[in-house]
Design a protein around this motif. Structure first.
Motif, mmCIF file in Angstrom:
data_model
loop_
_atom_site.group_PDB
_atom_site.id
_atom_site.type_symbol
_atom_site.label_atom_id
_atom_site.label_comp_id
_atom_site.label_asym_id
_atom_site.label_seq_id
_atom_site.Cartn_x
_atom_site.Cartn_y
_atom_site.Cartn_z
ATOM 1 N N ILE A 188 0.849 -1.196 0.000
ATOM 2 C CA ILE A 188 0.000 0.000 0.000
ATOM 3 C C ILE A 188 0.883 1.244 0.000
ATOM 4 O O ILE A 188 1.776 1.381 0.851
ATOM 5 N N PRO A 189 0.689 2.156 -0.928
ATOM 6 C CA PRO A 189 1.488 3.390 -0.920
ATOM 7 C C PRO A 189 1.039 4.291 0.232
ATOM 8 O O PRO A 189 -0.127 4.326 0.603
ATOM 9 N N ARG A 190 1.979 5.041 0.783
ATOM 10 C CA ARG A 190 1.632 5.946 1.874
ATOM 11 C C ARG A 190 0.599 6.983 1.447
ATOM 12 O O ARG A 190 -0.191 7.453 2.260
ATOM 13 N N GLU A 191 0.634 7.297 0.163
ATOM 14 C CA GLU A 191 -0.286 8.313 -0.328
ATOM 15 C C GLU A 191 -1.751 7.932 -0.125
ATOM 16 O O GLU A 191 -2.635 8.797 -0.125
ATOM 17 N N ALA A 192 -2.007 6.639 0.070
ATOM 18 C CA ALA A 192 -3.385 6.196 0.297
ATOM 19 C C ALA A 192 -3.965 6.783 1.574
ATOM 20 O O ALA A 192 -5.187 6.836 1.752
ATOM 21 N N LEU A 193 -3.097 7.238 2.480
ATOM 22 C CA LEU A 193 -3.558 7.799 3.745
ATOM 23 C C LEU A 193 -4.161 9.192 3.592
ATOM 24 O O LEU A 193 -4.776 9.702 4.534
ATOM 25 N N ARG A 194 -3.997 9.799 2.430
ATOM 26 C CA ARG A 194 -4.405 11.196 2.286
ATOM 27 C C ARG A 194 -5.888 11.405 2.507
ATOM 28 O O ARG A 194 -6.303 12.410 3.068
ATOM 29 N N GLU A 195 -6.709 10.464 2.064
ATOM 30 C CA GLU A 195 -8.153 10.688 2.113
ATOM 31 C C GLU A 195 -8.904 9.695 2.988
ATOM 32 O O GLU A 195 -10.122 9.712 3.026
ATOM 33 N N LEU A 196 -8.182 8.821 3.691
ATOM 34 C CA LEU A 196 -8.862 7.830 4.515
ATOM 35 C C LEU A 196 -9.462 8.466 5.769
ATOM 36 O O LEU A 196 -8.944 9.442 6.294
ATOM 37 N N HIS A 197 -10.571 7.894 6.221
ATOM 38 C CA HIS A 197 -11.180 8.351 7.474
ATOM 39 C C HIS A 197 -10.416 7.665 8.606
ATOM 40 O O HIS A 197 -10.656 6.509 8.940
ATOM 41 N N LEU A 198 -9.491 8.405 9.195
ATOM 42 C CA LEU A 198 -8.526 7.828 10.125
ATOM 43 C C LEU A 198 -8.984 8.004 11.569
ATOM 44 O O LEU A 198 -9.320 9.099 12.004
#
Length: 330
Positions: A188-198
């Motif tokens: 999973i690329p780190r960039e996937a974290l940009r829009e996740l509901h964290l």
């Protein structure tokens, strides 16, 4: 009264305490291995130093004066305290004995303490390990004040006067609901974290700060949704299982926190994966530094079965000699 500046000796206190216990000079002298004349002289010297009469001497028996009855209790307490001091000094001279007050952050304690406790039980059975689970700011205050001896936490701390003994690095993984599009994926690329509901831990936990740092490195903006609703990782993963979002977990926590819920799925980041470093921290120049360094080396060996990266070389102790630092909040 002019003799009150004199200080009684331990020998005098020991002689008086023996007489107070036995109320007989010959028996008291035999009990402490002193000749009867020396014992009598020591008690007389104590009376002279204190400026009070401790005994009432008759031809047949010895009685404590009213002052002697009061001061006998004090003398015994002083001798007991000196005995405890000598025992503690003996414990200090012998490594891995006595009390070791270990502070641990909440996002480490449940996952590493079994290995720590097993190591202490098997290798250091004379060590009285006392564990305190607190957030980093409280642990550092306790270390500086002498309330704690050693800390187990995430670094770097960047705190003057605190030295770090790195133990291992561990990756973060993404924990998602079972039906999430990133669930179970690898690379999973780190960039996937940009829009996740964290979902994150509450303010004050270093894991929250580390997760936010990872998100910022991935290009996540402050406007992306971040919900803070959990005080601990167990609650956090249950919120994920309920479909409220995703979260980041250190690898050492994954088995315990996700293994009991089949609605959770773990995803792994592409290399180099985001990670954290766990270390022991001590006061720089601590009297037990050699002992703590040996403990760190033993602990590295005990942790090799965990999903972590333990350095082959122990490396040098890291410390911040001066200036100001901004410690993580655990």
């Amino acid at each position: 009264m002019g003799n009150r500046a004199k200080q009684p000796s331990l020998a005098q206190l020991r002689a008086f305490a023996a007489v107070a216990e036995h109320l007989h000079f010959r028996d008291a002298a035999a009990a402490i291995g002193m000749s009867q004349p020396a014992l009598s002289g020591a008690v007389s010297a104590l009376e002279d130093a204190l400026g009070v009469q401790l005994l009432e001497r008759t031809t047949r028996k010895v009685l404590l004066s009213p002052a002697g009855e009061r001061l006998a209790v004090r003398a015994k307490a002083v001798l007991d305290a000196v005995g405890e001091l000598m025992e503690e000094a003996e414990a200090v001279r012998a490594p891995f004995t006595g009390v070791l007050r270990l502070g641990v952050i909440p996002t480490v304690a449940p996952y590493l303490l079994p290995a720590v406790l097993r190591l202490v039980h098997e290798r250091y059975p004379e060590l009285d390990l006392q564990v305190h689970e607190e957030q980093t700011s409280s642990l550092l205050e306790g270390l500086a004040a002498g309330r704690l001896d050693l800390l187990l936490l995430a670094v770097p701390l960047g705190v003057p006067g605190v030295s770090e003994l790195p133990l291992f690095d561990e990756d973060f993984v993404l924990v998602t609901p079972q039906d999430h599009w990133l669930g179970g994926r690898a690379g999973i690329p780190r960039e996937a974290l940009r829009e996740l509901h964290l979902l994150l831990l509450d303010e004050g936990h270093c894991l929250r700060d580390q997760a936010l740092d990872i998100c910022r490195e991935a290009g996540r903006t402050d406007g992306a949704p971040v919900t803070t609703t959990a005080a601990g990782l167990s609650t956090l993963v249950q919120l994920v299982a309920g479909g409220l979002g995703v979260t980041l977990l250190p690898r050492t926590a994954v088995e315990i926190e996700t293994g009991r819920n089949d609605r959770l799925v773990t995803g792994y980041f592409a290399e180099p994966a985001p990670s954290r470093t766990i270390a022991l921290a001590m006061r720089t120049g601590a009297a037990r530094q050699g002992e703590f360094e040996e403990f760190a080396a033993a602990l590295r060996g005990a942790l090799r079965d965990l999903p972590v990266r333990v350095p082959e070389q122990t490396g040098a102790t890291r410390s911040v000699p001066g200036g100001t630092g901004s410690p993580s909040e655990a």
